[in-house]
Design a protein around this motif. Structure first.
Motif, mmCIF file in Angstrom:
data_model
loop_
_atom_site.group_PDB
_atom_site.id
_atom_site.type_symbol
_atom_site.label_atom_id
_atom_site.label_comp_id
_atom_site.label_asym_id
_atom_site.label_seq_id
_atom_site.Cartn_x
_atom_site.Cartn_y
_atom_site.Cartn_z
ATOM 1 N N THR A 124 44.694 27.427 41.615
ATOM 2 C CA THR A 124 44.298 28.801 41.322
ATOM 3 C C THR A 124 45.358 29.725 41.915
ATOM 4 O O THR A 124 45.965 29.402 42.943
ATOM 5 C CB THR A 124 42.923 29.149 41.916
ATOM 6 N N PRO A 125 45.611 30.887 41.321
ATOM 7 C CA PRO A 125 46.693 31.757 41.790
ATOM 8 C C PRO A 125 46.505 32.209 43.232
ATOM 9 O O PRO A 125 45.382 32.382 43.716
ATOM 10 C CB PRO A 125 46.633 32.945 40.827
ATOM 11 N N VAL A 126 47.628 32.401 43.918
ATOM 12 C CA VAL A 126 47.628 32.903 45.285
ATOM 13 C C VAL A 126 48.460 34.184 45.330
ATOM 14 O O VAL A 126 49.345 34.387 44.509
ATOM 15 C CB VAL A 126 48.210 31.874 46.285
ATOM 16 N N PRO A 127 48.192 35.078 46.288
ATOM 17 C CA PRO A 127 48.990 36.287 46.399
ATOM 18 C C PRO A 127 50.381 35.975 46.930
ATOM 19 O O PRO A 127 50.568 35.029 47.707
ATOM 20 C CB PRO A 127 48.201 37.143 47.393
ATOM 21 N N GLY A 128 51.351 36.751 46.501
ATOM 22 C CA GLY A 128 52.714 36.529 46.966
ATOM 23 C C GLY A 128 53.637 37.595 46.430
ATOM 24 O O GLY A 128 53.201 38.635 45.941
ATOM 25 N N PHE A 129 54.929 37.314 46.499
ATOM 26 C CA PHE A 129 55.948 38.298 46.124
ATOM 27 C C PHE A 129 56.707 37.886 44.868
ATOM 28 O O PHE A 129 57.813 38.352 44.628
ATOM 29 C CB PHE A 129 56.917 38.496 47.285
ATOM 30 N N GLY A 130 56.137 37.013 44.076
ATOM 31 C CA GLY A 130 56.781 36.579 42.843
ATOM 32 C C GLY A 130 55.804 35.782 42.011
ATOM 33 O O GLY A 130 54.619 35.662 42.352
ATOM 34 N N PRO A 131 56.274 35.209 40.905
ATOM 35 C CA PRO A 131 55.386 34.427 40.043
ATOM 36 C C PRO A 131 54.835 33.201 40.753
ATOM 37 O O PRO A 131 55.384 32.727 41.747
ATOM 38 C CB PRO A 131 56.314 34.020 38.886
ATOM 39 N N GLY B 208 28.542 41.957 55.503
ATOM 40 C CA GLY B 208 27.981 40.662 55.126
ATOM 41 C C GLY B 208 28.967 39.520 55.200
ATOM 42 O O GLY B 208 28.812 38.523 54.491
ATOM 43 N N GLY B 209 30.001 39.649 56.043
ATOM 44 C CA GLY B 209 30.968 38.575 56.224
ATOM 45 C C GLY B 209 32.143 38.611 55.270
ATOM 46 O O GLY B 209 32.978 37.706 55.287
ATOM 47 N N ARG B 210 32.221 39.649 54.434
ATOM 48 C CA ARG B 210 33.306 39.762 53.461
ATOM 49 C C ARG B 210 34.165 40.982 53.763
ATOM 50 O O ARG B 210 33.652 42.042 54.137
ATOM 51 C CB ARG B 210 32.744 39.895 52.041
ATOM 52 N N PRO B 211 35.487 40.864 53.599
ATOM 53 C CA PRO B 211 36.347 42.028 53.801
ATOM 54 C C PRO B 211 36.169 43.043 52.676
ATOM 55 O O PRO B 211 35.792 42.694 51.554
ATOM 56 C CB PRO B 211 37.753 41.430 53.796
ATOM 57 N N TYR B 212 36.450 44.292 52.991
ATOM 58 C CA TYR B 212 36.402 45.362 52.004
ATOM 59 C C TYR B 212 37.619 46.240 52.219
ATOM 60 O O TYR B 212 38.043 46.485 53.350
ATOM 61 C CB TYR B 212 35.107 46.166 52.143
ATOM 62 N N ARG B 213 38.199 46.728 51.136
ATOM 63 C CA ARG B 213 39.462 47.475 51.207
ATOM 64 C C ARG B 213 39.350 48.737 52.043
ATOM 65 O O ARG B 213 40.281 49.107 52.748
ATOM 66 C CB ARG B 213 39.933 47.839 49.804
ATOM 67 N N ASP B 214 38.227 49.424 51.954
ATOM 68 C CA ASP B 214 38.056 50.693 52.649
ATOM 69 C C ASP B 214 37.853 50.436 54.142
ATOM 70 O O ASP B 214 36.914 49.739 54.547
ATOM 71 C CB ASP B 214 36.843 51.428 52.068
ATOM 72 N N THR B 215 38.713 51.020 54.968
ATOM 73 C CA THR B 215 38.610 50.804 56.417
ATOM 74 C C THR B 215 37.344 51.425 57.000
ATOM 75 O O THR B 215 36.982 51.124 58.142
ATOM 76 C CB THR B 215 39.837 51.387 57.149
ATOM 77 N N ASP C 58 45.008 43.928 45.371
ATOM 78 C CA ASP C 58 43.865 44.813 45.561
ATOM 79 C C ASP C 58 42.542 44.058 45.445
ATOM 80 O O ASP C 58 41.601 44.315 46.195
ATOM 81 C CB ASP C 58 43.904 45.957 44.552
ATOM 82 N N ALA C 59 42.462 43.140 44.489
ATOM 83 C CA ALA C 59 41.213 42.419 44.255
ATOM 84 C C ALA C 59 41.041 41.234 45.198
ATOM 85 O O ALA C 59 39.918 40.808 45.463
ATOM 86 C CB ALA C 59 41.153 41.936 42.807
ATOM 87 N N SER C 60 42.130 40.704 45.716
ATOM 88 C CA SER C 60 42.066 39.522 46.569
ATOM 89 C C SER C 60 41.437 39.852 47.921
ATOM 90 O O SER C 60 41.902 40.760 48.621
ATOM 91 C CB SER C 60 43.486 38.980 46.797
ATOM 92 N N PRO C 61 40.400 39.125 48.329
ATOM 93 C CA PRO C 61 39.856 39.351 49.677
ATOM 94 C C PRO C 61 40.837 38.915 50.764
ATOM 95 O O PRO C 61 40.741 39.367 51.902
ATOM 96 C CB PRO C 61 38.587 38.489 49.689
ATOM 97 N N TYR C 62 41.788 38.074 50.396
ATOM 98 C CA TYR C 62 42.775 37.591 51.369
ATOM 99 C C TYR C 62 43.754 38.701 51.753
ATOM 100 O O TYR C 62 44.040 38.922 52.928
ATOM 101 C CB TYR C 62 43.512 36.386 50.779
ATOM 102 N N VAL C 63 44.266 39.414 50.749
ATOM 103 C CA VAL C 63 45.161 40.540 51.025
ATOM 104 C C VAL C 63 44.342 41.803 51.298
ATOM 105 O O VAL C 63 44.701 42.619 52.148
ATOM 106 C CB VAL C 63 46.141 40.765 49.862
#
Length: 333
Positions: A67-74, A161-168, A216-221
């Motif tokens: 499955t795709p992972v975040p990064g700086f290229g394809p 609830g144990g999940r990250p959210y973009r808004d600080t 933006d959508a990735s909970p990891y980033v």
């Protein structure tokens, strides 16, 4: 590091007896406690090549469970196998095309090119920084110095609830948050900072890997709202090294980058004043490893009183700015 080298040699050395000679029991059974190994590396997903451009991945055609992972290229492309047959079967191999900084990877000191404003007096000049093939092997292994802030990160995540959210305002991993590596965390391990150690931050963030390639959508980033080393922590680390006249080998964390999300983002949309670990450490000859896995297992081993060192098995390609790395921790009671 030397305390680990001897047990390693003893553990993997076979006692050879000459004809007519019987090795002593002590020689056959050295009093060495077994090593405990931990794989601290995420998989790198691979995809079949696009039919329109074989250098680009076809995300609808993953290899196995990729499955795709975040990064700086394809995403990584795995080209069709090159079959070499014999009368008893055939060799199966393929070509791979991937970004140097994909998955669990090492950043060499030539990965960031400072300009005149960020190049410090006494810093290693840009043209003298080492590519990955030039890194000394001594820098690719060393004792672990652990910083564990995972409980503080977990407490912050509990607000959603144990999940990250973009808004600080929901989950705060800004540099003002205690759910990041702060200067006081560096102070707590200051006595362990010495030549050749690896500073490992346990954030408890690897559970969100891979998370998809959309930042933006990735909970990891998490839209660059994630824990890591803050600027103040890095400044304190540098001050301690300077005061002690020592240099660590590298830093690493179980997150998208060793920098905090706010540190990576900087002060505006143009990444001004950003990526402090890259700007500050590479000109000091200190490398970093990002997207670490299984730091929890390492923390458990250290909690049991085991001494641990890490070994970084990185590609040795000429001129590289880094590369995928197989990180192994070796621990011993």
């Amino acid at each position: 590091m030397y305390a680990l080298v001897l047990p390693l040699l003893l553990a993997f050395t076979t006692v050879i007896a000459l004809p007519g000679c019987s090795p002593s029991k002590a020689a056959q059974e050295p009093d060495v406690k077994p090593l405990h190994f931990i794989d601290m590396t995420h998989e790198i997903p691979t995809f079949k090549p696009s039919t329109t451009d074989p250098t680009k991945p076809d995300l609808s055609a993953p290899i196995l469970h990729s499955t795709p992972v975040p990064g700086f290229g394809p995403q990584a492309v795995l080209y069709p196998p090159d079959v070499f047959p014999t009368n008893e079967g055939y060799f199966n191999s393929a070509s791979i095309l991937l970004q140097e900084h994909a998955g669990t990877h090492l950043n060499s000191t030539n990965h960031y090119i400072n300009n005149a404003s960020s190049q410090e007096l006494g810093g290693i000049p840009v043209d003298q920084r080492k590519a990955v093939h030039e890194l000394p092997i001594e820098q690719l292994a060393g004792p672990v110095v652990l910083i564990d802030i995972s409980e503080r990160v977990r407490a912050e995540l509990a607000k959603n609830g144990g999940r990250p959210y973009r808004d600080t305002k929901v989950t705060d991993f800004s540099d003002n948050s205690l759910a990041t590596v702060r200067a006081q965390d560096i102070d707590r391990i200051a006595d362990q900072i010495r030549d050749g150690v690896w500073l490992v931050a346990r954030l408890g963030w690897d559970k969100f890997y891979p998370g998809g390639e959309d930042w933006d959508a990735s909970p990891y980033v998490n839209g660059l709202n994630h824990p890591g080393f803050t600027r103040e922590a890095l400044d304190r680390l540098i001050a301690i090294m300077d005061a002690k006249h020592v240099k660590i080998a590298g830093i690493t964390a179980d997150s998208f980058t060793c920098d905090s999300g706010q540190g990576a983002k900087g002060t505006d949309d143009n990444y001004s004043n950003s990526w402090p670990s890259h700007v500050k450490l590479y000109q000091r000859g200190i490398v970093s490893v990002e997207n670490l896995a299984n730091v929890g297992a390492l923390a458990e081993a250290i909690g049991r009183g085991e001494s641990c060192s890490v070994v970084m098995g990185v590609l040795k390609h000429v001129g590289g700015t880094g590369g995928p790395v197989r990180v192994v921790a070796a621990c011993q009671q």
